[in-house]
Design an enzyme around this catalytic site. Structure first.
Site, mmCIF file in Angstrom:
data_model
loop_
_atom_site.group_PDB
_atom_site.id
_atom_site.type_symbol
_atom_site.label_atom_id
_atom_site.label_comp_id
_atom_site.label_asym_id
_atom_site.label_seq_id
_atom_site.Cartn_x
_atom_site.Cartn_y
_atom_site.Cartn_z
ATOM 1 N N LYS A 46 14.101 4.313 4.366
ATOM 2 C CA LYS A 46 14.885 5.526 4.253
ATOM 3 C C LYS A 46 13.975 6.753 4.210
ATOM 4 O O LYS A 46 14.427 7.881 4.368
ATOM 5 C CB LYS A 46 15.722 5.492 2.949
ATOM 6 N N GLY A 47 12.705 6.521 3.942
ATOM 7 C CA GLY A 47 11.775 7.609 3.606
ATOM 8 C C GLY A 47 11.640 8.699 4.642
ATOM 9 O O GLY A 47 11.319 9.834 4.318
ATOM 10 N N ASP A 103 7.427 8.530 6.897
ATOM 11 C CA ASP A 103 7.105 9.506 5.848
ATOM 12 C C ASP A 103 5.618 9.541 5.514
ATOM 13 O O ASP A 103 5.017 10.599 5.409
ATOM 14 C CB ASP A 103 7.949 9.244 4.581
ATOM 15 N N ASP A 106 0.146 4.599 4.515
ATOM 16 C CA ASP A 106 -0.589 4.263 3.287
ATOM 17 C C ASP A 106 -1.547 3.115 3.612
ATOM 18 O O ASP A 106 -2.598 3.334 4.193
ATOM 19 C CB ASP A 106 0.454 3.925 2.217
ATOM 20 N N LYS A 134 -2.572 8.730 3.829
ATOM 21 C CA LYS A 134 -3.472 8.436 2.705
ATOM 22 C C LYS A 134 -4.575 7.525 3.215
ATOM 23 O O LYS A 134 -4.514 6.305 3.019
ATOM 24 C CB LYS A 134 -2.692 7.649 1.640
ATOM 25 N N VAL A 156 2.989 9.895 -4.442
ATOM 26 C CA VAL A 156 3.756 11.127 -4.251
ATOM 27 C C VAL A 156 5.243 10.839 -4.014
ATOM 28 O O VAL A 156 5.619 9.758 -3.551
ATOM 29 C CB VAL A 156 3.195 11.964 -3.070
ATOM 30 N N ASP A 162 10.249 8.180 -2.231
ATOM 31 C CA ASP A 162 10.871 7.795 -3.493
ATOM 32 C C ASP A 162 9.922 7.090 -4.445
ATOM 33 O O ASP A 162 8.884 6.558 -4.057
ATOM 34 C CB ASP A 162 12.024 6.830 -3.228
ATOM 35 N N ARG A 168 13.948 11.317 -3.842
ATOM 36 C CA ARG A 168 13.944 11.577 -2.397
ATOM 37 C C ARG A 168 14.478 12.969 -2.074
ATOM 38 O O ARG A 168 14.128 13.561 -1.067
ATOM 39 C CB ARG A 168 14.827 10.560 -1.658
HETATM 40 P P1 IMP Z 1 2.218 1.114 4.083
HETATM 41 O O1 IMP Z 1 2.870 -0.041 4.744
HETATM 42 O O2 IMP Z 1 1.378 0.681 2.890
HETATM 43 O O3 IMP Z 1 1.451 2.027 5.007
HETATM 44 O O4 IMP Z 1 3.317 1.961 3.350
HETATM 45 C C1 IMP Z 1 4.388 2.442 3.938
HETATM 46 C C2 IMP Z 1 5.492 2.734 2.950
HETATM 47 O O5 IMP Z 1 5.098 2.683 1.577
HETATM 48 C C3 IMP Z 1 5.951 4.139 3.172
HETATM 49 O O6 IMP Z 1 6.917 4.189 4.185
HETATM 50 C C4 IMP Z 1 6.524 4.499 1.845
HETATM 51 O O7 IMP Z 1 7.881 4.101 1.786
HETATM 52 C C5 IMP Z 1 5.730 3.705 0.838
HETATM 53 N N1 IMP Z 1 4.714 4.544 0.185
HETATM 54 C C6 IMP Z 1 3.385 4.506 0.351
HETATM 55 N N2 IMP Z 1 2.766 5.425 -0.408
HETATM 56 C C7 IMP Z 1 3.745 6.079 -1.078
HETATM 57 C C8 IMP Z 1 3.755 7.167 -2.030
HETATM 58 O O8 IMP Z 1 2.738 7.748 -2.423
HETATM 59 N N3 IMP Z 1 4.984 7.545 -2.476
HETATM 60 C C9 IMP Z 1 6.146 6.975 -2.081
HETATM 61 N N4 IMP Z 1 6.185 5.966 -1.191
HETATM 62 C C10 IMP Z 1 4.991 5.526 -0.705
HETATM 63 MG MG MG Z 2 9.544 3.707 0.128
#
Ligand code: IMP
Ligand code: MG
Length: 183
Positions: A46-47, A103, A106, A134, A156, A162, A168
Site C-alpha cells: 500500500k506504501g 515508496d 530498503d 536507504k 521513517v 507505515d 500512512r
Molecule cells: P525492501 O524489500 O527491504 O527493500 O523493503 C521494501 C518495503 O519495506 C517497503 O515497500 C516498505 O513497505 C518497507 N520499509 C522499508 N523501510 C521502511 C521504513 O523506514 N519505513 C516504513 N516502511 C519501510
Molecule cells: Mg510497508
C-alpha cells in the site's frame, strides 16, 4: 501510537513541498524518457499510493496504472527475505514498458523479486521509481532508475509509509521515534 501522531515523530525528513518538487521533476523526466512508448505504472500497495498519485499528475504522456501487493514476511521493521505476491497486476502486460512505483528501497528484497516476474510475463522493459532510498541497508542489488532522496538508516513513516499500518496519512516523511517500536 499516541493520540497525536506528531508526538511520535523525531524529525521531519521531507516536507510536503519538497516531495511535490521531487514528483514534479521526476514526472517531467519520466515523460521525456517514455515519450512514444506504452507506459504502465505499477504501484506496490500500500506504501506507494500517496507518492504514485502525486507523481502521476506530473506525467504528461499517456500512461496506464495497475497495482501489486508483494509482501515480505518478517516483523514490522525487519524483512525476512521471502516475498509473496498477494495481488498481481490485472493488465495484460505484453508490450508495455513498466515503471514500478515504490515508496522506499530498503534491503532490495521486494523489488529484486518483483522485477523479474514482470519481465517473465512479457513486459518490454521494467524500471523502478522510488521516493526514498536507504542504500546502507541493501542486501540484494537493485538498479534504481528514478529516486527521490537518499536517506540514512532510520525507520521513517508518512506519505504512504507505515509502522503497523499507521502513520500512512501523515503528509510528510518523518523519522519515527524508536521508543514507538522498541517496546
Ligand atoms: P525492501 O524489500 O527491504 O527493500 O523493503 C521494501 C518495503 O519495506 C517497503 O515497500 C516498505 O513497505 C518497507 N520499509 C522499508 N523501510 C521502511 C521504513 O523506514 N519505513 C516504513 N516502511 C519501510
Ligand atoms: Mg510497508
Amino acid at each position: 501510537m499516541s493520540n497525536n501522531m506528531l508526538n511520535d515523530i523525531e524529525e521531519v525528513l521531507l516536507t510536503e513541498e519538497q516531495i511535490d518538487k521531487i514528483c514534479r521533476e521526476m514526472g517531467a523526466q519520466i515523460s521525456a524518457d517514455y515519450e512514444g512508448k506504452n507506459l504502465l505504472l505499477v504501484g506496490l500497495l500500500k506504501g506507494s499510493i500517496v507518492f504514485m498519485s502525486q507523481l502521476m499528475k506530473y506525467i504528461t504522456i499517456p500512461c496506464k496504472i495497475d497495482f501489486m501487493i508483494a509482501s515480505s514476511y518478517g516483523s514490522s521493521t525487519e524483512t525476512s527475505g521471502v516475498v509473496e505476491i498477494k495481488k498481481d497486476v490485472t493488465t495484460p502486460i505484453e508490450g508495455y514498458h513498466i515503471l514500478i512505483v515504490e515508496d522506499i528501497l530498503d534491503t532490495g528484497v521486494t523489488l529484486s523479486n518483483v522485477l523479474p516476474l514482470l519481465l517473465e510475463k512479457g513486459a518490454k522493459s521494467v524500471k523502478i521509481a522510488t521516493l526514498l532510498n536507504k542504500p546502507e541497508r541493501r542486501r540484494c542489488e537493485v538498479k534504481l532508475d528514478y529516486q527521490g532522496m537518499e536517506i540514512p538508516d532510520k525507520f521513517v513513516v508518512g506519505y504512504g509509509l507505515d509502522y503497523n499500518e499507521e502513520y500512512r496519512n501523515l503528509p510528510f516523511v518523518g523519522i519515527l521515534k524508536p521508543c514507538v517500536y522498541e517496546k
